[in-house]
Design an enzyme around this catalytic site. Structure first.
Site, PDB file in Angstrom:
ATOM      1  N   CYS A 129      -5.038 -16.924  15.384  1.00 19.82           N
ATOM      2  CA  CYS A 129      -4.653 -16.108  16.528  1.00 19.82           C
ATOM      3  C   CYS A 129      -4.856 -16.944  17.786  1.00 19.82           C
ATOM      4  O   CYS A 129      -5.666 -17.866  17.794  1.00 19.82           O
ATOM      5  CB  CYS A 129      -5.502 -14.855  16.629  1.00 19.82           C
ATOM      6  SG  CYS A 129      -5.284 -13.764  15.225  1.00 19.82           S
ATOM      7  N   ASP A 177      -7.506   4.649   9.833  1.00 19.99           N
ATOM      8  CA  ASP A 177      -7.101   3.961   8.611  1.00 19.99           C
ATOM      9  C   ASP A 177      -8.195   4.238   7.573  1.00 19.99           C
ATOM     10  O   ASP A 177      -9.361   3.905   7.786  1.00 19.99           O
ATOM     11  CB  ASP A 177      -6.936   2.456   8.876  1.00 19.99           C
ATOM     12  CG  ASP A 177      -5.773   1.882   8.086  1.00 19.99           C
ATOM     13  OD1 ASP A 177      -5.502   2.399   6.976  1.00 19.99           O
ATOM     14  OD2 ASP A 177      -5.139   0.917   8.553  1.00 19.99           O
ATOM     15  N   ARG A 230       0.825  -1.201   0.000  1.00 20.34           N
ATOM     16  CA  ARG A 230       0.000   0.000   0.000  1.00 20.34           C
ATOM     17  C   ARG A 230       0.854   1.243   0.000  1.00 20.34           C
ATOM     18  O   ARG A 230       0.639   2.163  -0.763  1.00 20.34           O
ATOM     19  CB  ARG A 230      -0.891  -0.040   1.249  1.00 20.34           C
ATOM     20  CG  ARG A 230      -1.551   1.269   1.583  1.00 20.34           C
ATOM     21  CD  ARG A 230      -2.823   1.045   2.346  1.00 20.34           C
ATOM     22  NE  ARG A 230      -3.730   0.202   1.589  1.00 20.34           N
ATOM     23  CZ  ARG A 230      -4.697  -0.541   2.113  1.00 20.34           C
ATOM     24  NH1 ARG A 230      -4.868  -0.561   3.412  1.00 20.34           N
ATOM     25  NH2 ARG A 230      -5.476  -1.255   1.358  1.00 20.34           N
ATOM     26  N   TYR A 231       1.832   1.272   0.890  1.00 23.45           N
ATOM     27  CA  TYR A 231       2.703   2.435   1.012  1.00 23.45           C
ATOM     28  C   TYR A 231       3.915   2.243   0.099  1.00 23.45           C
ATOM     29  O   TYR A 231       4.261   1.115  -0.250  1.00 23.45           O
ATOM     30  CB  TYR A 231       3.172   2.583   2.459  1.00 23.45           C
ATOM     31  CG  TYR A 231       2.063   2.862   3.449  1.00 23.45           C
ATOM     32  CD1 TYR A 231       1.460   4.115   3.482  1.00 23.45           C
ATOM     33  CD2 TYR A 231       1.630   1.892   4.336  1.00 23.45           C
ATOM     34  CE1 TYR A 231       0.449   4.390   4.396  1.00 23.45           C
ATOM     35  CE2 TYR A 231       0.626   2.149   5.250  1.00 23.45           C
ATOM     36  CZ  TYR A 231       0.039   3.399   5.283  1.00 23.45           C
ATOM     37  OH  TYR A 231      -0.956   3.660   6.179  1.00 23.45           O
ATOM     38  N   CYS A 246     -11.618  -7.193  15.904  1.00 31.02           N
ATOM     39  CA  CYS A 246     -10.571  -7.355  14.886  1.00 31.02           C
ATOM     40  C   CYS A 246     -10.961  -6.773  13.519  1.00 31.02           C
ATOM     41  O   CYS A 246     -12.071  -6.976  13.032  1.00 31.02           O
ATOM     42  CB  CYS A 246     -10.262  -8.841  14.711  1.00 31.02           C
ATOM     43  SG  CYS A 246      -9.000  -9.149  13.467  1.00 31.02           S
ATOM     44  N   ARG A 286      -9.548  -7.683  10.754  1.00 34.69           N
ATOM     45  CA  ARG A 286      -9.487  -8.743   9.732  1.00 34.69           C
ATOM     46  C   ARG A 286     -10.429  -9.892  10.066  1.00 34.69           C
ATOM     47  O   ARG A 286     -10.129 -11.049   9.771  1.00 34.69           O
ATOM     48  CB  ARG A 286      -8.045  -9.236   9.570  1.00 34.69           C
ATOM     49  CG  ARG A 286      -7.113  -8.135   9.160  1.00 34.69           C
ATOM     50  CD  ARG A 286      -5.947  -8.573   8.288  1.00 34.69           C
ATOM     51  NE  ARG A 286      -5.122  -7.404   8.012  1.00 34.69           N
ATOM     52  CZ  ARG A 286      -4.005  -7.089   8.675  1.00 34.69           C
ATOM     53  NH1 ARG A 286      -3.541  -7.891   9.609  1.00 34.69           N
ATOM     54  NH2 ARG A 286      -3.351  -5.994   8.384  1.00 34.69           N
ATOM     55  N   ARG A 295       7.000   0.072   2.074  1.00 35.93           N
ATOM     56  CA  ARG A 295       6.833  -1.045   3.004  1.00 35.93           C
ATOM     57  C   ARG A 295       5.634  -1.899   2.629  1.00 35.93           C
ATOM     58  O   ARG A 295       4.654  -1.402   2.074  1.00 35.93           O
ATOM     59  CB  ARG A 295       6.730  -0.573   4.451  1.00 35.93           C
ATOM     60  CG  ARG A 295       5.660   0.459   4.732  1.00 35.93           C
ATOM     61  CD  ARG A 295       6.130   1.349   5.899  1.00 35.93           C
ATOM     62  NE  ARG A 295       5.099   2.259   6.384  1.00 35.93           N
ATOM     63  CZ  ARG A 295       4.806   3.408   5.778  1.00 35.93           C
ATOM     64  NH1 ARG A 295       5.412   3.750   4.662  1.00 35.93           N
ATOM     65  NH2 ARG A 295       3.878   4.198   6.283  1.00 35.93           N
ATOM     66  N   ASP A 297     -11.903   0.542  13.082  1.00 34.36           N
ATOM     67  CA  ASP A 297     -12.321   0.557  11.671  1.00 34.36           C
ATOM     68  C   ASP A 297     -13.800   0.193  11.499  1.00 34.36           C
ATOM     69  O   ASP A 297     -14.341  -0.589  12.285  1.00 34.36           O
ATOM     70  CB  ASP A 297     -11.482  -0.449  10.867  1.00 34.36           C
ATOM     71  CG  ASP A 297     -10.027  -0.013  10.749  1.00 34.36           C
ATOM     72  OD1 ASP A 297      -9.773   1.198  10.672  1.00 34.36           O
ATOM     73  OD2 ASP A 297      -9.146  -0.903  10.732  1.00 34.36           O
ATOM     74  N   CYS A 334      -9.879 -11.349  18.844  1.00 34.32           N
ATOM     75  CA  CYS A 334     -10.389 -10.108  19.418  1.00 34.32           C
ATOM     76  C   CYS A 334     -11.701  -9.773  18.729  1.00 34.32           C
ATOM     77  O   CYS A 334     -11.768  -9.743  17.499  1.00 34.32           O
ATOM     78  CB  CYS A 334      -9.397  -8.975  19.193  1.00 34.32           C
ATOM     79  SG  CYS A 334      -7.702  -9.451  19.561  1.00 34.32           S
ATOM     80  N   LYS A 359      -3.099   5.011   6.709  1.00 33.68           N
ATOM     81  CA  LYS A 359      -3.320   5.630   8.017  1.00 33.68           C
ATOM     82  C   LYS A 359      -3.212   7.150   7.935  1.00 33.68           C
ATOM     83  O   LYS A 359      -2.275   7.679   7.373  1.00 33.68           O
ATOM     84  CB  LYS A 359      -2.306   5.087   9.014  1.00 33.68           C
ATOM     85  CG  LYS A 359      -2.454   3.586   9.238  1.00 33.68           C
ATOM     86  CD  LYS A 359      -1.335   3.035  10.078  1.00 33.68           C
ATOM     87  CE  LYS A 359      -1.413   1.528  10.200  1.00 33.68           C
ATOM     88  NZ  LYS A 359      -0.993   0.839   8.955  1.00 33.68           N
TER      89      LYS A 359
HETATM   90  C1  LIG Z   1      -0.209  -0.176   8.965  1.00 37.18           C
HETATM   91  C2  LIG Z   1       0.310  -0.673   7.731  1.00 37.18           C
HETATM   92  C3  LIG Z   1       1.672  -0.595   7.428  1.00 37.18           C
HETATM   93  C4  LIG Z   1       2.661   0.012   8.381  1.00 37.18           C
HETATM   94  O1  LIG Z   1       2.432   1.385   8.533  1.00 37.18           O
HETATM   95  P1  LIG Z   1       3.315   2.240   9.561  1.00 37.18           P
HETATM   96  O2  LIG Z   1       2.701   3.604   9.521  1.00 37.18           O
HETATM   97  O3  LIG Z   1       4.707   2.201   9.056  1.00 37.18           O
HETATM   98  O4  LIG Z   1       3.195   1.597  10.895  1.00 37.18           O
HETATM   99  C5  LIG Z   1       2.092  -1.069   6.219  1.00 37.18           C
HETATM  100  N1  LIG Z   1       1.234  -1.586   5.319  1.00 37.18           N
HETATM  101  C6  LIG Z   1      -0.078  -1.668   5.577  1.00 37.18           C
HETATM  102  C7  LIG Z   1      -0.978  -2.239   4.544  1.00 37.18           C
HETATM  103  C8  LIG Z   1      -0.590  -1.221   6.788  1.00 37.18           C
HETATM  104  O5  LIG Z   1      -1.897  -1.317   7.044  1.00 37.18           O
HETATM  105  S1  SF4 Z   2      -6.729  -7.986  16.333  1.00 38.01           S
HETATM  106 FE1  SF4 Z   2      -7.336  -9.658  14.925  1.00 38.01          FE
HETATM  107  S2  SF4 Z   2      -5.428 -10.338  13.987  1.00 38.01           S
HETATM  108 FE2  SF4 Z   2      -4.866  -9.149  15.814  1.00 38.01          FE
HETATM  109  S3  SF4 Z   2      -4.675 -10.674  17.465  1.00 38.01           S
HETATM  110 FE3  SF4 Z   2      -6.766  -9.874  17.538  1.00 38.01          FE
HETATM  111  S4  SF4 Z   2      -7.943 -11.303  16.286  1.00 38.01           S
HETATM  112 FE4  SF4 Z   2      -5.803 -11.633  15.767  1.00 38.01          FE
END
Ligand SMILES: *Cc1c(COP(=O)(O)O)cnc(C)c1O
Ligand code: SF4
Length: 465
Positions: free
Chosen positions: A157, A362, A144-145, A164, A166, A148, A325, A161, A369
């Site tokens: 997990c 996000d 995305r970025y 979560c 995801r 990174r 989110d 949570c 973010k």
């Molecule tokens: C959060 C995230 C990162 C890392 O972002 P930082 O601002 O460096 O912590 C990288 N890729 C994705 C897709 C993310 O959601």
């Molecule tokens: S937030 Fe989602 S991915 Fe992270 S530990 Fe909890 S359940 Fe697992």
């Protein structure tokens, strides 16, 4: 409650109490006290309790266990059955033992135990609001970025949570990426020179096969343009006994490695969790924290202060505070974004910067973010900006010209009143609310000098103080 101490052999003290009311035929209501430990794992020894494998194998995850925990009535059982078909649950005995079962609003319970409000997902929320699936050049690698990438290496997990982001991948059951999937991710990173950082996420990477993780970290580390690796894991919070010497040794062999975890409430900072973080830190891996702002769990300045101060004390650096989110099944945890801004407002200046996370939203649609903070820049011209500090002091700040070509000209402000307008007058540089502790201290020292120095335009209530 300190479970490791509680569970010393022969010690009768309960790790956590469950309450159950029962009504006899003659209408007498009796309160039955029990411990979650006695109900589900009566024969466990402290050695087992402190073994992460035992914790993983003894997680509560069935409808039957949930029904017993919540004293569900038959009609409720069917509603929960439907819910679990969409969003399963599973929690470690350790994390469950932190719950105060007499409190339906317990912040630990809310993170671990399913709630029927999660089923209101027809109304609000997206399955994948961050559109992570759209930004995957190879399966499960989010790019995305610019520099990174984020690798989703497992959907398992230790504890799921309820908030979560995801939740969508829970549906796939519990599985981890195969070596072949990981190879494809490594190949992408290798062929993409602008990637300098790889975030390893999930699910929880520290639940996956250690040989695979070791291999993956090693392969990524060999790529010359990859400078830094990062692991996102909640294991120190929900399964701290997993942080064994062997594991930390393996992780330490892949430095520079950073580790982000997720403490959301001060009660999660138990001696066990603290020891887990300490082991990681001592292995030369900095630990940072990403909290999620959760309604009814930590959406207050006081709790957030206690959480972040406690984290700083155990040398875990508060990194992000996430706006929750708009994910399907999570709406009941979401707060207004003003709550996050209020928390930062009450932190900045009042407490040390090392205990202040960055509040981020996000962006839906894959925007990434976006940091939000209170407004400190009040207005600006080319030459000057008006800034305010945490106390409400407003200061005119000379803004140097980019090329040094133009000299700041005198302004012709016509502000007659105090406050902001006064700052546009030539002779005023600063507006200060007087009833702050800082000024009480200064006043003691040298009130007049302070006023003269700053050419102060005081608020009207100045004289009263
Ligand atoms: C959060 C995230 C990162 C890392 O972002 P930082 O601002 O460096 O912590 C990288 N890729 C994705 C897709 C993310 O959601
Ligand atoms: S937030 Fe989602 S991915 Fe992270 S530990 Fe909890 S359940 Fe697992």
């Amino acid at each position: 409650m300190e479970t490791s101490q509680i569970l010393k052999e022969g010690d009768e003290e309960p790790p956590s109490q469950l309450l159950e009311w029962s009504c006899s035929d003659n209408g007498v209501v009796t309160l039955k006290k029990e411990t979650i430990f006695n109900r589900f794992w009566p024969d466990a020894t402290s050695k087992q309790w402190n073994d992460w494998r035992w914790q993983m194998a003894n997680r509560l995850r069935s409808l039957q266990a949930l029904s017993s925990l919540l004293n569900l009535k038959p009609y409720q059982v069917s509603a929960f059955k439907k819910l679990l078909e969409v969003f399963h649950y599973s929690a470690t005995p350790y994390y469950l033992s932190l719950i105060d079962w007499s409190d339906p609003e317990d912040p630990i319970r809310k993170q671990a135990i399913p709630d029927l409000q999660e089923a209101s997902f027809e109304v609000v929320g997206d399955i994948d609001p961050l559109e992570e699936e759209e930004d995957m050049p190879v399966p499960n690698l989010v790019h995305r970025y610019p520099n990174r990438v984020l690798a989703i290496v497992t959907n398992t997990c230790a504890m799921y949570c309820r908030h979560c982001t995801r939740k969508r991948i829970w549906h796939e059951g519990e599985s981890a990426s195969s070596r072949k999937d990981l190879e494809a991710m490594v190949a992408y990173v290798r062929s993409t020179p602008k990637v300098r950082e790889v975030v390893i996420s999930g699910g929880d990477p520290l639940t996956s096969n250690m040989d695979n993780l070791d291999w993956f970290l090693g392969e990524l580390g060999k790529i010359s343009h990859v400078d830094v690796l990062r692991i996102g894991t909640r294991v120190p919070v929900v399964l701290p006994m997993r942080i064994t010497d062997d594991l930390t040794k393996m992780l330490a062999s892949h430095r520079p490695l950073w580790l982000n975890t997720q403490f959301n409430h001060p009660r999660e900072i138990t001696p066990e969790a603290q020891e887990a973080c300490d082991k990681i830190i001592r292995a030369g891996i900095p630990v940072s924290n990403q909290s999620v702002l959760l309604k009814g769990i930590n959406d207050s300045v006081e709790i957030m202060k206690e959480l972040n101060h406690s984290l700083q004390k155990i040398m875990v650096r508060p990194y992000y505070l996430f706006q929750c989110d708009p994910v399907r099944g999570v709406e009941h945890f979401r707060t207004s974004i003003w709550k996050g801004i209020e928390i930062i407002e009450m932190f900045r200046g009042y407490t040390g910067g090392l205990s202040i996370p960055t509040f981020v939203v996000d962006a839906p649609g894959g925007g990434g973010k976006i940091p939000l903070q209170p407004f400190y820049l009040l207005s600006a011209t080319d030459k000057e900006v008006l800034l305010r500090n945490y106390e409400g002091m407003i200061v005119k700040y000379y803004n140097p010209q980019e090329n040094g070509a133009s000299k700041p000209k005198k302004t012709n402000g016509n502000g007659k009143s105090g406050g902001k307008a006064a700052l546009f007058k030539e002779n005023a540089k600063i507006v200060i609310p007087q009833n702050t502790p800082r000024f009480a201290r200064r006043r003691k020292k040298n009130l007049q000098r302070c006023l003269d120095t700053h050419n102060q335009q005081a608020f009207p209530f100045w004289k009263d103080n």
